[in-house]
Write an enzyme that holds these catalytic residues in place. Structure first.
Site, PDB file in Angstrom:
ATOM      1  N   LYS A 183     -44.309  24.633  24.165  1.00 23.87           N
ATOM      2  CA  LYS A 183     -45.644  24.071  24.425  1.00 23.87           C
ATOM      3  C   LYS A 183     -46.005  24.197  25.908  1.00 23.87           C
ATOM      4  O   LYS A 183     -47.113  24.544  26.252  1.00 23.87           O
ATOM      5  CB  LYS A 183     -45.723  22.607  23.983  1.00 23.87           C
ATOM      6  CG  LYS A 183     -47.148  22.052  24.133  1.00 23.87           C
ATOM      7  CD  LYS A 183     -47.276  20.673  23.606  1.00 23.87           C
ATOM      8  CE  LYS A 183     -46.603  19.671  24.479  1.00 23.87           C
ATOM      9  NZ  LYS A 183     -47.260  19.468  25.789  1.00 23.87           N
ATOM     10  N   HIS A 235     -38.978  16.400  21.437  1.00 23.41           N
ATOM     11  CA  HIS A 235     -37.758  16.286  22.260  1.00 23.41           C
ATOM     12  C   HIS A 235     -36.512  16.294  21.374  1.00 23.41           C
ATOM     13  O   HIS A 235     -35.498  16.916  21.724  1.00 23.41           O
ATOM     14  CB  HIS A 235     -37.760  14.973  23.048  1.00 23.41           C
ATOM     15  CG  HIS A 235     -38.883  14.838  24.032  1.00 23.41           C
ATOM     16  ND1 HIS A 235     -39.945  13.985  23.842  1.00 23.41           N
ATOM     17  CD2 HIS A 235     -39.085  15.454  25.222  1.00 23.41           C
ATOM     18  CE1 HIS A 235     -40.758  14.069  24.874  1.00 23.41           C
ATOM     19  NE2 HIS A 235     -40.270  14.949  25.722  1.00 23.41           N
TER      20      HIS A 235
END
Ligand code: PAF
Length: 281
Positions: free
Chosen positions: A149, A37
């Site tokens: 991802k 993140h």
């Protein structure tokens, strides 16, 4: 850093940033922030003047037997990480703030949701689209970023932004990996010690198969058979190991050398579902 639970305040914050001539980049998250993140926030900083993040564990994207209750929640350390990354504002809505009224309208996902995680997690992408559509309308950023991802999520949301004219440029962030290659994920926290040692084999296996595919193949199913066996022997239960077209994500069994495609995997280690992918250019 502004931290707010209300739609009104995050709207006003973004409005003021834009009024000051700043572009706004949005990083939506479900919290339990890890280096993946933070890397999205850093990439966003290279594109936008101000970064706005949301932390909301969205109930509508979890199936009834999935991990909504167990999903890690660590808001204080998340806020600390956002502060350290120089995030301008964090939106932390409650469920009631996001879903104040009965939801009578749902999205229909055509084609893009038929395979990969869309096939094994019925309703998941409806929930993702529902919440990200709301978040886009609330925050109204110039840019938004989603990690590679979750590649199906990336393409679904990019398509949504185009088809629904959000006027937001969608960026793809690189997959961040642990030193042994395991793709970073908030769900890695579910792995026990033994499973954590096995987990990197997923990416090793994927790299091996990607190398074989790069030379082209007429029969992906046959080419990938030994990779499936290796994964099972290592202790994985395979959900899918699929080669799909770029962008439209339709499965393909034949691959021309040099074509762009996505090799994607989802597999369980015990109860933990891991996903990963490689873009073959
Ligand atoms: O990728 C995630 O963390 C979530 O699916 C998202 C995009 C924040 C929507 O809830």
């Amino acid at each position: 850093m502004i931290v707010t639970n209300t739609i009104a305040e995050i709207r006003e914050t973004v409005f003021n940033l834009k009024k000051d001539g700043k572009t706004v980049g949005f990083v939506p998250t479900m919290g339990a922030l890890h280096s993946g993140h933070l890397s999205l926030m850093r990439t966003m900083k290279n594109h936008a003047d101000a970064v706005v993040t949301s932390v909301f564990v969205n109930p509508t994207q979890f199936g009834p037997s999935e991990d909504f209750d167990a999903y890690p929640r660590q808001i204080e350390s998340d806020l600390e990480k956002c502060r350290n990354e120089g995030v301008a504002a964090v939106f932390l809505p409650s469920k009631e703030e996001m879903y104040a009224e009965k939801q009578l309208i749902s999205f229909q996902l055509l084609g893009l949701g038929d395979h990969l995680c869309g096939a094994s997690r019925p309703g998941h992408f409806h929930g993702v689209i529902q919440v990200v559509n709301k978040l886009f309308n609330i925050v109204q950023p110039n840019f938004a970023i989603f990690g590679q991802k979750d590649i199906q999520q990336f393409y679904v949301l990019k398509r949504m932004a185009t088809e629904f004219n959000h006027g937001i440029e969608i960026l793809m962030g690189d997959t961040m990996r642990e030193s042994d290659g395991l793709a970073m994920s908030s769900r890695n926290a579910y792995l026990n010690e033994e499973e954590r040692k096995i987990a990197p084999k997923l990416y090793e296996n994927l790299q091996d198969l990607a190398n074989k595919i790069r030379n082209g193949t007429d029969d992906f199913a046959a080419l990938s058979a030994s990779n499936r066996d290796d994964l099972r022997l290592a202790g994985f239960t395979i959900d899918y190991l699929t080669l799909v077209e770029d962008e439209f994500l339709q499965p393909k069994n034949r691959h021309e050398k040099g074509e762009k495609a996505i090799l994607a995997v989802a597999a369980y280690l015990g109860k933990t579902r891991l996903i990963d992918n490689i873009i073959i250019e």
